[in-house]
Design an enzyme around this catalytic site. Structure first.
Site, PDB file in Angstrom:
ATOM      1  CE1 TYR A   1     -34.718  10.000  -9.358  1.00 24.12           C
ATOM      2  CE2 TYR A   1     -36.239   8.429  -8.361  1.00 24.12           C
ATOM      3  CZ  TYR A   1     -35.110   8.692  -9.112  1.00 24.12           C
ATOM      4  OH  TYR A   1     -34.394   7.652  -9.633  1.00 24.12           O
TER       5      TYR A   1
ATOM      6  CD  GLU B   1     -32.906   9.259 -12.211  1.00 22.32           C
ATOM      7  OE1 GLU B   1     -32.477   8.512 -11.303  1.00 22.32           O
ATOM      8  OE2 GLU B   1     -32.205  10.123 -12.755  1.00 22.32           O
TER       9      GLU B   1
END
Ligand code: GDP
Ligand code: MN
Length: 378
Positions: A101, A189
């Site tokens: 992530y 993101e």
């Protein structure tokens, strides 16, 4: 404003972030043609503005163009968390070794951007934050200096990324930060950023949220808004310069001024009620604007009462009253309405509203209590 995965990844790519080859399709035929062009295994991905598409069955692997076509038919007929799928992204499939992530957002408390990395990619970061908070690593970025190389290296080492990938990881982190800053984003993101079996780093998923207040500086990005995807009432409100956010209570609110709107919602909650929306009609609202605002509020089937809290300054109470009357002529409703009008031309406003069947209140507390009581009675 949220961007789709395919839009976010295109922006990331402009800043040097490696993404899989692929294109977006609106029909199964197009999806098949793209798969043919790409050759080999592909992934067919629903493009809707919510996360968790994978779990919902909106992300599927296809071994042939024919399979890509039939999966696209299936996915284009789906609804994910209530949103109909209108587009699919067909990407070259990646064989995944690990999922990471990587994201940037604003840390309001720290008053600067924060970059977040975790070796637990692929799942929602909120979930990781809850279950394994120690697996989330952060660096705070000085907006004047930008992301420093040592910060990106610190993240790479914290997530225990193999040394050979550090150089690429630093490029990706810096590209992501550039994309975030240059687009006036509030979130950028990559989840997951993957290490492939053949040892490449690749952004498989992308998500961007842009600051609506910065959009005037980016006409090209503003054009990316997907009108099909947004709450129709919010689009309608924006057209008339109203700030409207739908919430899940049952008391519709019409207020002039954002601060007053927040206070109104607090007072409603204080007395045990629940606001159905935030709505700021702004200063000096015309009767027409008020009428549109009331129609928007009443279109929400959850609304069981409406509370008007108008503090007349630049806004004239009589003008607001005229708007309410005009709206009531156009919409047929028996929802109880409570009005608190104070300030400029309040007398004239009250006289106008005397004809309409409305409950009047003298203070905000009084208005909130009367609105809640009216719902109980009805
Ligand atoms: P999200 O569920 O909406 O976040 O959608 P993602 O694009 O992140 O996809 C969800 C998951 O599907 C990823 O975490 C991967 O595990 C898997 N996935 C996505 N693309 C590929 C791919 O090209 N190959 C493989 N094997 N899995 C993929
Ligand atoms: Mn994802």
């Amino acid at each position: 404003m949220k961007l789709h995965e395919y839009q976010s990844k295109q922006i990331f790519a402009e800043y040097g972030v490696p993404i899989p080859k692929g294109r977006v399709a609106t029909t199964a035929d197009e999806a098949r043609a793209i798969a043919e062009e790409l050759g080999g295994r592909v992934v067919v991905k629903s493009q809707v503005l919510v996360g968790g598409r994978g779990k919902a069955g909106g992300i599927r692997l296809a071994d042939s163009p024919e399979e890509a076509g039939s999966l696209a038919t299936e996915i284009l007929g789906m609804q994910i968390k209530g949103l109909p799928v209108r587009k699919v992204l067909v990407d070259e499939a990646a064989s995944i070794a690990t999922e990471i992530y990587l994201g940037v957002t604003n840390d309001r408390a720290a008053r600067c951007p924060v970059m977040i990395a975790s070796a637990e990619g692929g799942v929602e970061i909120e979930e990781v934050a809850r279950t394994d908070p120690e697996k989330i690593h952060r660096v705070w970025i000085d907006p004047l200096l930008g992301l420093r190389e040592y910060q990106a290296r610190y993240l790479a080492s914290s997530i225990e990324l193999a040394r050979e990938h550090w150089r690429t990881f630093i490029q990706i982190a810096s590209g992501l930060y550039q994309a975030y800053v240059s687009s006036d984003a509030t979130l950028a993101e990559i989840n997951p950023l993957v290490v492939t079996e053949d040892d490449r780093l690749l952004a498989l998923d992308g998500k961007m949220v842009l600051d609506d207040n910065g959009l005037f500086r980016h006409p090209d990005l503003a054009e990316m808004r997907d009108l099909d995807e947004e709450e129709p009432a919010e689009g309608e409100a924006r057209k008339y310069g109203l700030s409207y956010v739908r919430l899940d209570g049952n008391i519709g609110c019409m207020v002039n001024g954002a601060g007053l709107a927040m206070a109104t919602m607090d007072v409603i909650k204080f007395f045990g009620g629940a606001p159905a929306n935030f709505l700021d009609i702004g200063g000096g609202a015309t009767a027409e604007k008020v009428a549109v605002a009331l129609e928007i509020i009443l279109k929400d089937a959850h609304v069981e009462a409406v509370l008007f809290n108008i503090f007349g300054g630049i806004t004239r109470c009589d003008e607001v009253a005229r708007g309410i009357l005009a709206a009531l002529e156009q919409v047929d409703t028996n929802v109880p309405m409570v009005v608190r009008l104070v300030g400029t031309n309040e007398e004239a406003g009250r006289r106008l509203l005397a004809k309409a069947e409305m409950i009047t209140a003298t203070s905000l507390a009084d208005a909130a209590k009367k609105t809640i009581a009216a719902i109980k009675e009805a």
